[in-house]
Design a protein around this motif. Structure first.
Motif, PDB file in Angstrom:
ATOM      1  N   VAL A  17     -13.668   6.982  -6.069  1.00  0.00           N
ATOM      2  CA  VAL A  17     -12.622   6.328  -6.861  1.00  0.00           C
ATOM      3  C   VAL A  17     -12.356   7.110  -8.143  1.00  0.00           C
ATOM      4  CG1 VAL A  17     -12.049   4.246  -8.174  1.00  0.00           C
ATOM      5  CG2 VAL A  17     -13.034   4.044  -5.903  1.00  0.00           C
ATOM      6  N   LYS A  22      -5.714   7.571  -7.343  1.00  0.00           N
ATOM      7  CA  LYS A  22      -4.455   7.135  -6.732  1.00  0.00           C
ATOM      8  C   LYS A  22      -4.568   6.949  -5.222  1.00  0.00           C
ATOM      9  CE  LYS A  22      -2.084   7.406 -10.538  1.00  0.00           C
ATOM     10  NZ  LYS A  22      -1.625   6.228 -11.210  1.00  0.00           N
ATOM     11  N   PHE A  24      -6.828   5.184  -3.514  1.00  0.00           N
ATOM     12  CA  PHE A  24      -7.395   3.916  -3.065  1.00  0.00           C
ATOM     13  C   PHE A  24      -6.667   2.737  -3.692  1.00  0.00           C
ATOM     14  CE2 PHE A  24     -10.849   7.036  -2.925  1.00  0.00           C
ATOM     15  CZ  PHE A  24     -11.167   6.957  -1.587  1.00  0.00           C
ATOM     16  N   ASN A  25      -6.599   1.636  -2.924  1.00  0.00           N
ATOM     17  CA  ASN A  25      -6.011   0.405  -3.423  1.00  0.00           C
ATOM     18  C   ASN A  25      -6.787  -0.765  -2.846  1.00  0.00           C
ATOM     19  OD1 ASN A  25      -5.085   0.249  -0.799  1.00  0.00           O
ATOM     20  ND2 ASN A  25      -3.019   0.903  -1.299  1.00  0.00           N
ATOM     21  N   ASP A  26      -6.218  -1.970  -2.870  1.00  0.00           N
ATOM     22  CA  ASP A  26      -6.951  -3.141  -2.406  1.00  0.00           C
ATOM     23  C   ASP A  26      -6.754  -3.422  -0.910  1.00  0.00           C
ATOM     24  OD1 ASP A  26      -4.344  -3.885  -2.606  1.00  0.00           O
ATOM     25  OD2 ASP A  26      -4.724  -5.776  -3.626  1.00  0.00           O
ATOM     26  N   ASP A  27      -6.285  -2.433  -0.158  1.00  0.00           N
ATOM     27  CA  ASP A  27      -6.104  -2.561   1.286  1.00  0.00           C
ATOM     28  C   ASP A  27      -7.254  -1.854   2.003  1.00  0.00           C
ATOM     29  OD1 ASP A  27      -4.997  -3.025   3.812  1.00  0.00           O
ATOM     30  OD2 ASP A  27      -3.908  -1.122   3.752  1.00  0.00           O
ATOM     31  N   ASN A  30      -6.327   1.109   4.521  1.00  0.00           N
ATOM     32  CA  ASN A  30      -5.978   2.340   3.808  1.00  0.00           C
ATOM     33  C   ASN A  30      -7.237   3.019   3.274  1.00  0.00           C
ATOM     34  OD1 ASN A  30      -4.314   4.278   2.279  1.00  0.00           O
ATOM     35  ND2 ASN A  30      -5.067   3.129   0.520  1.00  0.00           N
ATOM     36  N   ASN A  31      -8.118   2.233   2.672  1.00  0.00           N
ATOM     37  CA  ASN A  31      -9.347   2.801   2.113  1.00  0.00           C
ATOM     38  C   ASN A  31     -10.239   3.381   3.200  1.00  0.00           C
ATOM     39  OD1 ASN A  31      -8.428   1.978  -0.355  1.00  0.00           O
ATOM     40  ND2 ASN A  31      -9.689   0.158  -0.436  1.00  0.00           N
ATOM     41  N   THR A  55     -12.787  -1.319  -1.781  1.00  0.00           N
ATOM     42  CA  THR A  55     -11.772  -2.366  -1.812  1.00  0.00           C
ATOM     43  C   THR A  55     -12.103  -3.418  -2.860  1.00  0.00           C
ATOM     44  OG1 THR A  55     -11.318  -2.014   0.528  1.00  0.00           O
ATOM     45  CG2 THR A  55     -10.574  -4.097  -0.428  1.00  0.00           C
ATOM     46  N   VAL A  58     -12.074  -1.711  -6.571  1.00  0.00           N
ATOM     47  CA  VAL A  58     -10.733  -1.477  -7.108  1.00  0.00           C
ATOM     48  C   VAL A  58     -10.102  -2.795  -7.531  1.00  0.00           C
ATOM     49  CG1 VAL A  58      -8.390  -0.748  -6.489  1.00  0.00           C
ATOM     50  CG2 VAL A  58     -10.335   0.674  -5.902  1.00  0.00           C
ATOM     51  N   ASP A  59     -10.297  -3.835  -6.747  1.00  0.00           N
ATOM     52  CA  ASP A  59      -9.756  -5.145  -7.086  1.00  0.00           C
ATOM     53  C   ASP A  59     -10.400  -5.677  -8.365  1.00  0.00           C
ATOM     54  OD1 ASP A  59      -8.105  -7.376  -6.642  1.00  0.00           O
ATOM     55  OD2 ASP A  59      -9.751  -8.475  -5.724  1.00  0.00           O
ATOM     56  N   GLU A  62      -9.187  -3.591 -11.639  1.00  0.00           N
ATOM     57  CA  GLU A  62      -7.803  -3.817 -12.061  1.00  0.00           C
ATOM     58  C   GLU A  62      -7.651  -5.068 -12.909  1.00  0.00           C
ATOM     59  OE1 GLU A  62      -5.433  -3.869  -8.582  1.00  0.00           O
ATOM     60  OE2 GLU A  62      -5.439  -1.704  -8.367  1.00  0.00           O
TER      61      GLU A  62
END
Length: 63
Positions: A17, A22, A24-27, A30-31, A55, A58-59, A62
């Motif tokens: 991370v 950029k 990685f996100n909360d999906d 995708n991760n 996951t 990152v959540d 944020e």
């Protein structure tokens, strides 16, 4: 209460991370794909655990 993840999973996830913020996100899906492409983890279980921790991490960051 959830499961306690081993330190090596957390270390790899946080390093990824920090290196690729950029990517990685909360999906989770995708991760999972990004962990598979950015690392040489041979075990599917290990890849999924790292992606799951990313996951949630990152959540949490944020907020």
């Amino acid at each position: 209460m959830g499961r306690i993840r081993p330190t090596y999973i957390k270390r790899v996830a946080i390093d990824l991370v920090n290196k690729y913020p950029k990517a990685f996100n909360d999906d989770f899906e995708n991760n999972k794909a990004m962990v598979g492409s950015l690392t040489d983890v041979s075990s599917v279980t290990m890849r999924n655990r790292i992606a799951g921790y990313i996951t949630r991490y990152v959540d949490q960051v944020e907020i």
